[in-house]
Design a protein around this motif. Structure first.
Motif, PDB file in Angstrom:
ATOM      1  N   VAL A  74       6.142  -5.374   1.085  1.00 23.97           N
ATOM      2  CA  VAL A  74       6.403  -6.719   1.581  1.00 23.97           C
ATOM      3  C   VAL A  74       5.363  -7.701   1.044  1.00 23.97           C
ATOM      4  N   PHE A 305      11.133  -3.205   4.935  1.00 23.31           N
ATOM      5  CA  PHE A 305      11.554  -4.605   4.984  1.00 23.31           C
ATOM      6  C   PHE A 305      11.731  -5.248   3.610  1.00 23.31           C
ATOM      7  N   VAL A 306      11.435  -4.504   2.530  1.00 26.50           N
ATOM      8  CA  VAL A 306      11.660  -5.058   1.196  1.00 26.50           C
ATOM      9  C   VAL A 306      13.155  -5.047   0.895  1.00 26.50           C
ATOM     10  N   SER A 307      13.563  -5.786  -0.122  1.00 27.06           N
ATOM     11  CA  SER A 307      14.979  -5.804  -0.518  1.00 27.06           C
ATOM     12  C   SER A 307      15.466  -4.389  -0.791  1.00 27.06           C
ATOM     13  N   SER A 312      15.841  -4.274   5.814  1.00 29.73           N
ATOM     14  CA  SER A 312      15.676  -5.490   5.017  1.00 29.73           C
ATOM     15  C   SER A 312      16.423  -6.674   5.627  1.00 29.73           C
TER      16      SER A 312
END
Length: 316
Positions: A74, A305-307, A312
């Protein structure tokens, strides 16, 4: 240092063949003398009911390990909207708005290393003690009167049809259910990869927020810090096996769960000799005995939580 690189077959084995757990009871009057988190037991039941869950969890694990290797984490601040669902039969179970807010405050402190006891971190672990950098925002409280004296651990509280409350937009909100669970269980969470219909965390109302001296030693809101850790893909510090792996490299190997408030240094019987990190939120110590996450746990959580990550949809 733990070896955290697994083949696809090994990962599938990890998530589908854990040791059998004992069946949970739902006696609401059970005296709680040691912390009991039902997350692993619930996972075992879900894996038996849905063989595809192991595949999804292994895909999430492969994504997580790749994110850690490539440092694709993130870049920005993660704020988690929280929906609190209160299910009550008695006035005591219908906890106040102030108690609910106190739990959100504890989460915000614990996940940003602004808790007052963070300074108790031993020098040995100070270099890996983490500010996770994730915060929580209470957006709604739902309340429902029920006739149930206890809810058990089969997610009934998460279903309106079963007398509970359905989750609210679980792909973009953390749903917390506050109720009497029973069976001596303080709380349990659902790992990433499970059904959206049951996604979130259940916590017994007696151990939610700053619940007062009557509920000592679980009155400082750390049950939620532990369970939200699971919801963010953290395992128990001992890996739910004797000297097992929690898939994090900077948490020392632990023989098993630790209870109460162990005196540091607590020398492990896992070889080679070392001190266990009993003050980690993912152990089973009393609320006053747990006060830190590690950088490795932080990276593991942030990878969600990253793409393309399992959570996400919360965005940044």
């Amino acid at each position: 240092m733990k070896n955290l690189f697994f083949s696809a077959a090994a990962l599938l084995l990890f998530f589908s063949c854990q040791n059998d757990q004992t069946e949970l009871t739902t006696d609401a009057t059970t005296a709680i003398t040691q912390r009991k988190c039902a997350t692993q037991d619930v996972l075992e039941a879900q894996l038996k009911e849905d063989p595809t869950l192991a595949i999804r969890m292994n895909q999430i694990e492969a994504f997580t390990q790749n994110a850690l290797l490539t440092k694709r984490l993130v870049n920005g601040k993660v704020v988690i909207p929280v929906i609190v669902n209160v299910l009550y039969r008695t006035a005591a179970e219908n906890i106040s708005d102030a108690q609910i807010q106190s739990q959100i405050d504890v989460l915000n402190k614990d996940f940003t290393a602004t808790n007052s006891d963070f300074s108790n971190t031993p020098a040995e672990f100070a270099g890996v003690a983490a500010n996770v950098g994730i915060t929580f925002e209470l957006v709604k409280i739902n309340r429902k009167s029920t006739t149930k004296s206890s809810w058990g651990t089969r997610d009934a509280m998460k279903s309106t049809k079963k007398g509970g409350l359905n989750p609210t937009s679980p792909t973009t909100n953390l749903n917390l259910w506050v109720c009497t669970i029973g069976g001596g269980i303080l709380g349990y969470a659902q790992f990433p990869g499970g059904s959206s219909a049951t996604d979130g965390v259940a916590i017994d109302s007696k151990y939610f927020g700053l619940s007062g001296t009557a509920n000592y030693p679980y009155n400082l809101g750390r049950t939620a810090s532990h369970e939200v850790g699971h919801w963010m893909n953290l395992r128990h510090i001992w890996g739910d096996a004797s000297c097992g792996s929690d898939l994090v490299s900077d948490t020392p190997v632990a023989k098993t769960a630790n209870y109460g408030v162990p005196v540091y240094p607590y020398v492990s019987t896992c070889l080679p000799a070392h001190n266990e990190m009993t003050m980690n939120y993912m152990d089973y110590t009393d609320d006053r005995g747990m006060f830190m996450f590690t950088n490795g746990q932080k990276s593991r959580m942030n990878a969600l939580f990253v793409s393309g990550g399992a959570r996400s949809g919360f965005g940044i």
